[in-house]
Every structure is written in C-alpha cells, then in structure tokens.
Write a protein that holds these residues in place. Structure first.
Motif, PDB file in Angstrom:
ATOM      1  N   ASN A  44     119.408   1.394 -17.859  1.00 20.18           N
ATOM      2  CA  ASN A  44     119.141   0.437 -18.117  1.00 20.18           C
ATOM      3  C   ASN A  44     119.440  -0.047 -19.865  1.00 20.18           C
ATOM      4  N   THR A  90     109.969   8.282 -12.762  1.00 25.44           N
ATOM      5  CA  THR A  90     110.579   7.069 -12.123  1.00 25.44           C
ATOM      6  C   THR A  90     111.369   6.151 -12.944  1.00 25.44           C
ATOM      7  N   ASP A  91     110.062   5.747 -13.928  1.00 27.48           N
ATOM      8  CA  ASP A  91     109.941   4.501 -14.967  1.00 27.48           C
ATOM      9  C   ASP A  91     111.104   4.395 -15.885  1.00 27.48           C
ATOM     10  N   ALA A 101     114.768   5.119 -14.884  1.00 28.54           N
ATOM     11  CA  ALA A 101     115.588   3.569 -14.835  1.00 28.54           C
ATOM     12  C   ALA A 101     115.894   3.055 -16.234  1.00 28.54           C
ATOM     13  N   SER A 102     114.994   3.337 -17.037  1.00 25.69           N
ATOM     14  CA  SER A 102     115.123   2.928 -18.723  1.00 25.69           C
ATOM     15  C   SER A 102     116.221   3.884 -18.861  1.00 25.69           C
TER      16      SER A 102
END
Length: 866
Positions: free
Chosen positions: A133, A125-126, A129-130
C-alpha cells in the motif's frame, strides 16, 4: 536500523539446534518458512529506510513494526532451541528420557512455540500488505552489500594528535612556558574554546611533552565531564600518583576525606601537575577540596591545567590563573589539516587532477571556520569520495550557517556515507558509553559480535572485520584514538567527542536503535520512550529507570543501584555499580550471550548460571563476589571468553573446553595447569598469580593457537618476591611462538639470556622489567620485525648487547632506571646514529608485580588488564 535487526536475527538462526532435531519436525519446517519470510522482508528494507528518512510517518511506523516482528521471531524460535539444547545437556536417567522421548513440559513448550510462530507469520502478512500500500518495492536480493573493507592498505594517522597540532605550535609553547616558569606559588592555566576547537588535543600534547615530564615530579589527568563525582575523580588522581601501584585496590574502599588527605600528603613534597579536562561547573575545584584541601600549595611551582568551554569556569579556580583563549585556525593552517586528511600523500600519486581537488578543497576548508573537528570529519568523508562531482556537490550545497548546525550537517553526511548499515549501527552503538569514556577496542569488538552487528563474510573472522570497522571510523575522524600499541600501532583505546556523542544519542533514539538515560537526559528519554520502543538501553549515573523491560535485549549500566527483571536480554554490561539481588535477574536471562560486571560489588552467582547455555563472554574483573564462582559454569557449551577476579579450580567432572579462546583467572594451581593443557584452541591466557612458571611454559606446546599470555608470579598479597620466580631463561620457549607480536616479561633472576636465529619471527614490541641478567646474546636473524624495545630496572647489565645493532626494524629504545649503562655506551651511540630514537630515564622505580604479557595480531590485541 530495522535492517540490522533482521540481519542479526537471520544470522543467529543458522546456529540454532531446531534445524537439526528429529523431534521437532513440524517446528523445524515452520522455522524454515519463517526464515524465508524474513529474507523476503529484508529485501524491502532499503526502500523503506529511504522513505522513512524522507519524513514519511506511515513508513516510520512500518519500519518499527518490522524490527518488532524480527525480534519476536527470534524469541519464539530460541524458545524451542533452548528446550532442545537443555535436554541434550542433561545427564543420567532424565537426560536419556529427554533425548529419546518428549516430557509433558516439552510438549507444552512446542505447542506454545507453534502458536507464536503462527502469530508472527500473521504479522508478517500484514506488514507485506502495508508495504504494498505504501509502494515500498522489493529490492535486489542477489546483491551482497557488505564485503571485506579494502581501503586500508595505508594506515594514515589522521586520527592521532600530530595532525591536529598544526597551527597550535605557538600556543603549545606558550602554555608549556607558563607551566614550567619560575613562579613558585600554586597556579593554574585554563584553556578556553568552543567544542571541536582542539582544547583536549592541545592539553594532551602539553601533558606528554618532554619539558613537562622532566619538570614535574608527578602528573595526573582526569576528565571531569558534566556529571562528575568528586570522590571518583580524587580516587582516579590518587591511583595515578601513588608509588605503590599494588595498593590501588585499597583506594576504592576509602571515603572522600581519606582519599583527599592521602593525596595531600603524597603531593606535599612534590612538584605536581594535575590536568582537569572538560570542566563544566564553576565550583568543580571547590568540590574536589570540600572535605580536605587535597592539592597543597608547597610553593614549589606546582600547577593545574584546565580545559573548558566556559569563561566563568576558567576564572573561578581559587588560585592565580592564566586564561588562554584558543584561537581558531587561519586559512593556511586549516588547509594543512584538511589536505593531510582528504588528500593524503599516498593517494595524490593516483589522482590525475590534483589541482582541481585542491581548488575545491581550499574553499571547503574555509567553510569549516577554523574548527579542527569539522576539518577532520569533512576531510575524512571526502577522502572516501575522491571524485570531483562529490566535492563540488558538497560545496554547492553548503549554506552559510552557524558552527553548531555546520557540525551536524557534516556529521550527518559522513554517517550516511559509511559503507554499510552494519558499520552505521556499530558507530551509533558508541552512544551507549558515558561522556568522555575511554572505550577498550577489544571490549567493543566483543560487544559488536555478541549483538550480531558484524556481518558474516566468507574467509574472514568477525574480529578481523570489526577491527577494520574501528579503523574506518578513525580514518573518518568519527572517533578519537587515545591509545595505540607501541610496536604494531593497532588502535587499542578510543573516545567519542562530546559533539559526536550528542549527535549519536539523538540519531540512535530517532532510529529506535538505543535509548540513553542520564541525569541530564533522563526526562527527555522518558518522553521519547513513551512513543517509541527500544530494545537497547544505557543507564548512566541515573537513579530513574525509564525502561521497557519486557523485550529489552541489551542493557548498559554505569554507576546504578539496581536493575529490573528481564526475560529476553542478550547483552548485560554493568560497571561501577552495586548489584544486590542481581543473581535473580541473571537467572531469568536464559538468552544471555555477553555478561560483563566490571568493578561492581555485592555479586553472588549460583549454580543456576549453567542455565545460560548461549553465554559466550563472562567478565567479572574488579568485581567483589560473596561466594566463589560455581564450578558447574565450565559446562556452558558456548563459553569462549572468561575473565574471573578470583582463585578458581577446574571442574570436578571431565570437561572438554576445546573451544575456549580467552581465559583470565587470578591463581593457577597445578591441577589448573593440567586443565589448561586441554584448551587446545586457547588464544589468550592471563594468570595474575602462579607458583609454577616452568609448568606453564611446558603446556605452551599443547596450545598451538596461543597468541596472548599474561602471567604474574608472587608469593602473597604483601608483594614479597619469590627468589625463584623465574630461574631458567624463558626465551628458548617463548621465541617459538609463531604469532607473537608483543612480549612483556618481568622478574627473571638468571644470569644470561639468549635468543636464537629465526626466533620471535613476528615480534614487534618487547618490554623487559626487573631482570638480573648480565649478558644477553642474540644470534643473527632473531627478532627481525622488532620495532620497540624497553628496559626497566636492569640493575646488573653493564652494556647493551651488540645484537641490537643487527635488528633491522628497531626504531625506538626506552631505558628506565638502567644505572649501569651510560649515555656513551658504544651500542647505544651507534643505534642513535642509525636513527633509532633513544629515551633514557634515571628515575628510581617502585617494584611492581612480575608479569608476562604476550600478544599477537591474529587476536587483534585483546586486553588482559593485569
């Protein structure tokens, strides 16, 4: 290289037992969801990779995180899979409980697996998200990047020496003349040039020339390299010059003085040539002669041929020396090499504007500054990009730069042009081998497959795809072909040029794909490892272990003294090392797929080897063991390729070894023959010793997939021959093997031999040694594809069989010590008139171990190394 990691993990997930288990419903659901997340992650990688290579540091960190989480996911999933498979393999009462109930230890494992999967999903999940971005976009998941290579219809030989000899004909003659002149004193010829100029190619061509072979009684070739050990070079030389090849095993036990003294005694009465290739240090010759003068001067015209990049090394040999400075190729000869690779004849016919290509090509060839390696690599790249725009783009973007930078630019361009990330990974993988190491293609293919670097393509075997990869690397001149089979010309052995190897090491480290640790690069590697995590490591002549051992998945070791404990290892490849205590390391490597311990010592394996339930390949050839291999290892369910260096018996309990493909053992008893008969999928069989050749022939009928056989027959280690080794003609049985391509047969004592029509339908190479037969009858229609035939020590045959004249594909005939057949034999003369190349040598041979070698294209020339 994160993409290769994710793809390898996804490929392996499909083979795990958790997806079939009724006891792991929750875990199975989680695994399925995790697999979907990894597939989604895979779609981001192309965009991430391009941004990473453009220098975006934040993306580089993200790519590293992707690789880490992919491997962590596999470790977690395989923990559950391992538990399930171990329970299935248990026998008796505990086995029943394991299959129909959950033991407390299992429940603990399942709880741990569930918690770890949740942690992996949070990391994913992280990462997503990265990626958002960093504006890394989702790719087209419907596009299949890797398909079966198609550009191999014409196997042009741009990787072989003949093309690179263009322009060196005069220098070849000059060096040969110097070696075979009338000067009786021991002297040397040194070839000096920069890397990539063709020193080794020229030296190899000189070494194999007919004038050199006829002039010297014995020859030896060793590659010295930067990290040589004098005693190892001396042992290598001795193994090449010793007459009794069966005594080579004793050489490894000798110390430096003993082997040096033995070489001296062997060479004292002979005119010899010793080639020292790739010498770096001025004191190399002194190092080889430091304990005893190994290379005597018997004033008989013996010679030393040396290649080096350094002028001081060329002049430092303590004997009269002729230094030959290898010239760069001129414009005309550079174009000959470049055009033969970039515009091969079979492609010219389909090119409309050949003249435009030639105009651009001549300018590009000139840019390579007369360096054969640069011409070959650039030519290989452009041959795969036959359009004017691509050639013009290369020319317009070319800067006026020094040779070393030019080579790196050409290499990077060719590497990026490789057809897939799988192939790029396979190329970088070659950096795991030491400098100047001769790599067996069959071993390399096994490694690539075990690593998950070969894609799954419908209707194609992984071995087939891997061999196409080797072919493409050779066509692009990214590897040097140093050995091909005589008949079908398959690539069997390759090397990586020093310049390419250095580039591969740097690129592999930059990508986080592989860390190479040597005596020369060890400190630099250590500093790199502090900032980047590696999952593969190669230790080469290194006393320091700069390893992140906790998560290491692949370990290569060459001449090392110890290895650390590791938990997640998949591949362990160790050569020429002392392995005291390694069994404790192996016991922990429950995920091991590939175990090769070649030419090692102090090995002791216990029954705990059965814990390695994923093991596919085990190779212990040349390794001395403290105890025999436990019989329980036959129960490993995934075992496919087995190479053992000792006598071995079948298991006590019933085993169904239906999936075995390769078996190499030293002695085959009657019980073992019966056990072999159950191996219905066996493709390769190697037996160093057997006393029942007839029994072995009988089981071939129960092995429909058998394509490669190697059998030795002798009574004892003293090499005394059995008078009844092979009394019955083996041809009637062997000719029925439908896939047979190469047959090497030794030790037939019968009087006659016959081959029937339609026999040996695919045979291309035939070698017969130590036959006592006087007649060989050949019916029309036999061996229709035979191209290479070799006779060795035919003492009784007075004439060649007329049937040879009816073999439509026969191109080459070698005869070594066949004294009863003269040069005016009618069949021999007619063969020469038809264009068959004939080579006759009368040199008396030393008798060797009788053996039988059979191979086939469907197995892709797997090595048997008898």
């Amino acid at each position: 290289m994160a993409e290769s990691a994710v793809n390898a993990v996804l490929g392996n997930l499909s083979h795990l037992a958790v997806r079939e288990s009724t006891f792991l419903c929750a875990v199975t659901l989680e695994v399925g969801l995790l697999r979907d997340e990894l597939k989604r992650l895979q779609a981001y990688l192309k965009d991430a990779d391009s941004k990473w290579r453009s220098g975006n540091v934040r993306v580089a960190v993200l790519v590293s995180q992707i690789r880490d989480v992919a491997y962590e996911a596999q470790n977690v999933i395989e923990a559950a899979d391992y538990m399930e498979k171990r329970n299935r393999l248990k026998r008796g009462f505990m086995g029943a409980i394991s299959r129909y109930a959950r033991l407390p230890s299992d429940l603990v494992t399942l709880h741990s697996v569930g918690a770890k999967i949740q942690r992996v999903k949070r990391k994913l999940t992280d990462i997503f998200a990265s990626a958002a971005n960093l504006e890394i976009h989702l790719g087209d998941t419907s596009v299949v990047e890797d398909e079966f290579p198609t550009d191999f219809g014409h196997m042009h030989q741009n990787s072989d020496d003949d093309i690179f000899m263009v322009g060196f004909e005069d220098e070849h003659k000059e060096i040969v003349d110097k070696l075979v002149d009338n000067e009786e004193m021991l002297s040397a010829v040194s070839i000096v040039a920069m890397g990539g100029a063709g020193k080794t190619t020229l030296a190899r061509k000189v070494y194999t020339s007919s004038r050199v072979k006829e002039h010297f009684n014995t020859v030896a070739w060793v590659t010295v390299s930067q990290t040589f050990k004098g005693i190892e070079l001396l042992k290598d030389i001795m193994k090449q010059i010793i007459e009794d090849k069966d005594g080579c095993g004793e050489i490894d036990k000798m110390d430096e003085y003993q082997v040096g003294k033995k070489i001296h005694d062997l060479l004292l009465q002979k005119r010899y040539l010793v080639v020292l290739d790739d010498v770096w240090k001025p004191n190399t010759w002194e190092q080889l002669n430091r304990t005893v003068k190994a290379f005597p001067d018997a004033t008989n015209g013996s010679r030393v041929l040396l290649t080096t990049q350094k002028e001081d090394v060329a002049n430092h040999v303590q004997m009269p020396t002729h230094v030959h400075h290898l010239k760069k190729l001129d414009e005309t000869r550079s174009w000959e090499i470049f055009s033969s690779i970039s515009l091969p004849s079979y492609k010219r016919s389909v090119i409309d504007d050949v003249n435009e290509f030639e105009k651009l090509g001549r300018k590009l060839a000139e840019k390579c500054d007369g360096l054969p390696l640069a011409l070959a690599i650039l030519g290989g790249y452009l041959a795969k990009n036959l359009n004017i725009e691509a050639w013009s783009y290369v020319l317009l973007g070319w800067a006026s730069i020094e040779d070393s930078k030019m080579m790196r630019d050409i290499l990077a361009r060719s590497y990026k042009d490789l057809s897939s990330h799988y192939l790029r990974s396979c190329f970088l993988y070659l950096a795991a081998f030491p400098e100047d190491f001769v790599i067996s293609v069959s071993d390399l293919i096994d490694l690539w497959i075990a690593e998950g670097l070969i894609p799954h393509i419908p209707n194609h075997k992984p071995e087939e795809i891997a061999r196409m990869y080797v072919t493409e690397l050779a066509q692009r001149s990214l590897v040097q072909v140093v050995g091909r089979s005589k008949g079908h010309r398959w690539i069997q052995r390759i090397q990586l040029h020093d310049i390419l190897r250095e580039w591969c090491i740097e690129e592999a480290r930059q990508d986080g794909f592989l860390d190479v640790n040597t005596e020369i690069t060890g400190q630099a590697s250590a500093s790199t490892s502090n900032t980047q995590k590696f999952y593969r490591s190669s230790l080469q002549n290194s006393s320091d272990l700069f390893l992140q051992t906790l998560d290491l998945r692949t370990l290569f070791g060459f001449q090392i003294s110890s290895i650390p404990k590791m938990s997640f290892l998949r591949v362990l490849h160790i050569e020429s090392s002392s392995l005291s205590g390694i069994c404790r390391v192996i016991d922990l490597c429950i995920n091991l797929r590939y175990l090769r311990l070649r030419n090692c010592s102090h090995l002791k394996l216990t029954s705990s080897i059965t814990k390695l339930i994923y093991l596919q390949t085990i190779d212990l050839r040349g390794t001395t063991t403290k105890s025999s291999m436990p019989k329980s290892f036959w129960h490993i369910p995934t075992l496919r390729h087995v190479y053992l260096n000792e006598e071995f018996s079948p298991p006590a309990r019933n085993v169904r070894p239906n999936d075995f493909q390769t078996l190499f053992i030293e002695l085959c008893s009657n019980r073992m023959i019966k056990f072999l008969g159950q191996m219905t999928k066996l493709t390769t069989l190697s037996l160093v010793r057997t006393h029942d050749f007839k029994g072995l022939l009988c089981i071939f009928g129960s092995m429909p997939h058998l394509v490669d056989v190697s059998i030795g027959n002798f009574q004892d280690y003293g090499m005394h021959f059995c008078s009844t080794i092979m009394k019955e003609d083996p041809m009637p049985i062997l000719e029925k093997l439908p896939c047979l391509v190469v047959l090497k047969l030794e030790g037939y004592v019968g009087e006659t031999m016959s081959c029937s029509a339609q026999g040996f339908p695919r045979l291309q190479e035939l070698e017969l040694k130590q036959f006592s037969c006087t007649e060989w009858s050949m019916e029309d229609g036999t061996m229709t594809k035979l191209s290479y035939l070799k006779f060795v020590m035919f003492n009784k045959m007075s004439h060649l069989p007329e049937g040879l004249l009816r073999l439509p594909s026969l191109k080459c005939l070698d005869m070594i010590y066949v004294p009863s057949i003269s040069g005016d034999d009618s069949t021999l003369v007619t063969l020469q008139q038809k264009g068959c190349q004939v080579d006759m040598q009368k040199t008396e041979l030393i008798i060797t171990i009788p053996s039988l070698v059979v191979s086939s294209p469907s197995h892709y020339a797997r090595g048997t190394n008898i």
